[in-house]
Design a protein around this motif. Structure first.
Motif, short mmCIF file in Angstrom:
data_model
loop_
_atom_site.label_atom_id
_atom_site.label_comp_id
_atom_site.label_asym_id
_atom_site.label_seq_id
_atom_site.Cartn_x
_atom_site.Cartn_y
_atom_site.Cartn_z
N GLU A 90 0.84 -1.20 0.00
CA GLU A 90 0.00 0.00 0.00
C GLU A 90 0.87 1.26 0.00
OE1 GLU A 90 -3.19 -0.06 -0.29
OE2 GLU A 90 -3.82 1.98 0.20
N GLY A 91 1.93 1.25 0.81
CA GLY A 91 2.83 2.40 0.83
C GLY A 91 3.62 2.53 -0.46
N GLN A 92 4.04 1.40 -1.02
CA GLN A 92 4.79 1.43 -2.28
C GLN A 92 3.89 1.92 -3.42
OE1 GLN A 92 5.94 -2.67 -1.94
NE2 GLN A 92 6.96 -2.17 -0.01
N LEU A 121 7.86 5.15 -15.70
CA LEU A 121 9.17 4.85 -15.12
C LEU A 121 9.29 5.42 -13.72
CD1 LEU A 121 11.45 5.48 -18.24
CD2 LEU A 121 10.73 3.28 -17.27
N ALA A 122 8.78 6.63 -13.53
CA ALA A 122 8.83 7.25 -12.20
C ALA A 122 8.01 6.46 -11.19
CB ALA A 122 8.32 8.69 -12.29
N GLY A 123 6.83 6.00 -11.60
CA GLY A 123 6.00 5.20 -10.70
C GLY A 123 6.71 3.92 -10.29
N ILE A 124 7.31 3.23 -11.25
CA ILE A 124 8.04 1.99 -10.96
C ILE A 124 9.20 2.26 -10.01
CG2 ILE A 124 9.51 0.22 -11.99
CD1 ILE A 124 7.71 0.35 -14.47
N MET A 125 9.97 3.31 -10.32
CA MET A 125 11.15 3.62 -9.50
C MET A 125 10.74 4.12 -8.11
SD MET A 125 13.58 5.40 -12.37
CE MET A 125 14.89 5.70 -11.20
N GLY A 126 9.64 4.86 -8.03
CA GLY A 126 9.18 5.34 -6.72
C GLY A 126 8.80 4.20 -5.80
N TRP A 130 11.00 2.81 -2.44
CA TRP A 130 10.38 2.69 -1.11
C TRP A 130 10.55 1.28 -0.56
CZ3 TRP A 130 9.85 6.73 1.59
CH2 TRP A 130 9.01 6.79 2.70
N ALA A 131 10.47 0.27 -1.44
CA ALA A 131 10.66 -1.12 -1.00
C ALA A 131 12.13 -1.43 -0.72
CB ALA A 131 10.13 -2.07 -2.09
N ALA A 132 13.04 -0.63 -1.28
CA ALA A 132 14.47 -0.87 -1.04
C ALA A 132 14.84 -0.60 0.41
CB ALA A 132 15.30 0.01 -1.98
N ILE A 133 14.07 0.23 1.09
CA ILE A 133 14.39 0.55 2.49
C ILE A 133 14.28 -0.70 3.37
CG2 ILE A 133 13.76 1.96 4.48
CD1 ILE A 133 12.81 4.11 2.52
N LEU A 249 11.53 -7.80 -2.76
CA LEU A 249 11.02 -6.50 -2.35
C LEU A 249 11.03 -5.49 -3.50
CD1 LEU A 249 12.54 -6.40 1.22
CD2 LEU A 249 10.13 -6.01 0.67
N LEU A 250 12.09 -5.51 -4.31
CA LEU A 250 12.14 -4.54 -5.41
C LEU A 250 11.07 -4.82 -6.46
CD1 LEU A 250 15.97 -4.01 -5.98
CD2 LEU A 250 14.35 -2.54 -4.79
N VAL A 251 10.85 -6.09 -6.79
CA VAL A 251 9.80 -6.42 -7.76
C VAL A 251 8.43 -6.04 -7.19
CG1 VAL A 251 8.62 -8.31 -8.95
CG2 VAL A 251 11.11 -8.23 -8.90
N GLY A 252 8.22 -6.37 -5.92
CA GLY A 252 6.95 -6.01 -5.29
C GLY A 252 6.73 -4.51 -5.28
N GLY A 253 7.79 -3.76 -4.92
CA GLY A 253 7.66 -2.30 -4.89
C GLY A 253 7.44 -1.71 -6.27
N ALA A 254 8.16 -2.25 -7.26
CA ALA A 254 8.03 -1.72 -8.62
C ALA A 254 6.61 -1.91 -9.16
CB ALA A 254 9.05 -2.39 -9.53
#
Length: 356
Positions: A90-92, A121-126, A130-133, A249-254
């Protein structure tokens, strides 16, 4: 007397039969609930599950709501398969919406079609950033990713509230906490006229197929599966558990960030204090209901999306609170967890035999 008896091996039938049984039990419990509230159970169930998709617009709304659920759930499934418990979709999603929305607001008068690609691209990276933390905290300090990803969800929500009340607030919006409407070039093209269904639905379908191929036909998918099922065997095979944590986490966040971009550049068309009605949390139910399989997730997302539409319909037709949607989703999760017991146990009638 009814008792549980442990199976010698997990039941393959119940692995896929449990979600079906959970849906049936949810329907029965829902009918009983409507009856207890004084409404005709059959009419109420018709209004909840059939009426919302009885016309073309209703079907398009069903597909529209299934898009963010599918994307978030597939991203979560990547992690869950590798024992990476990302609860912060939800946060990602929110951070993906913020990143994409900030670009749309900054260049609101542009007519270039490139802005839509930049927003994606910005949405994916954003979302991925956030998931990288929690990924860094997990791999560096062994922090529990359930807690860190969940807490970051509330941070993202507060950050969005700050932006729409401050730097990104519409100067001509009569002080309402929302950004200006996105320009025409920053909105996703529609798939069906006189509806809100956008091209994100096609992208989501492509991602479902790609995820299925990656998880079932590539070494990466095999590594995630081995790390999730037998960490010791994965260690001896040379598979890195840290790599799986980062990837999960990165795939989930993206994907959650992409879902957020689709929401603000699709049906909403601007940044608001609330972007999602809880798609990131509900995606956890979708992921497990679909058995962490991309095709199963797609079917589960359609079912849960129907619960959103059904909740809105009974709210208008029967004056029931919108919370009935959450009640149905909660019952579905409850029955799913209960039916999962039958994978390793079976119901037996009679007393347990005494060993001679």
């Amino acid at each position: 007397m009814i008792r549980f008896e442990q199976r010698l091996a997990p039941s393959q039938v119940m692995i896929y039969g449990a979600p079906v049984l959970a849906v049936v039990l949810t329907l029965l419990a829902g009918g009983i609930l409507f009856g207890a509230l004084g409404y005709d159970p059959l009419q109420s169930m018709y209004l909840f599950f059939i009426k919302p998709i009885s016309n073309t617009y209703g079907v398009s709304e069903l597909l529209l709501k299934a898009v963010p659920l599918t994307l978030c759930a597939i991203g979560l499934a990547f992690g869950f398969r590798g024992n990476v418990w990302n609860i912060g979709a939800e946060g990602q999603l929110t951070m993906g919406a913020i990143a994409a929305g900030a670009i749309a607001v900054t260049w609101h008068d542009t007519t270039s079609s490139l802005i839509l690609l930049i927003m994606i691209l910005a949405g994916i990276m954003g979302g991925a950033a956030w998931a990288a933390i929690p990924a860094f905290l997990k791999t560096r300090f062994h922090a529990n990713e359930i807690l860190t990803s969940l807490m970051l969800t509330y941070v993202a929500t507060l950050f969005l509230g700050y932006l729409v009340n401050g730097p990104l607030r519409d100067p001509e919006g009569f002080n309402f906490p929302e950004s200006r409407m996105f320009g025409e070039a920053a909105l996703l093209p529609l798939l069906v006229d006189a509806s809100r269904l956008h091209v994100g639905a096609l992208i989501a379908l492509f991602i479902v197929i790609a995820a299925w191929l990656i998880l079932s036909r590539t070494l990466i998918g095999f590594q995630v599966k081995v790390v999730g099922l037998t960490p010791m065997a994965a260690h001896y095979a040379g598979f890195s558990s840290k790599k799986v944590v980062w990837m999960g986490l990165l795939v989930g966040g993206a994907l959650a960030g992409l879902a957020g971009m689709f929401e603000v550049a699709g049906p909403i068309g601007q940044l608001q204090p609330v972007i999602s009605p809880g798609y990131g949390f509900t995606a956890i139910i979708v992921a497990f209901l679909g058995r962490l399989h991309p095709l199963g997730i797609l079917c589960a997302a359609l079912l849960i999306a129907l619960s959103y539409l059904g909740g809105e319909t009974v709210q208008m037709q029967l004056s029931l609170p919108l919370a009935v949607t959450g009640v149905f989703q909660g019952m579905l999760l409850f029955f799913l967890l209960a039916c999962d017991v039958l994978i390793n146990y079976r119901l037996v009638l009679g007393l347990k035999r005494k060993v001679a």
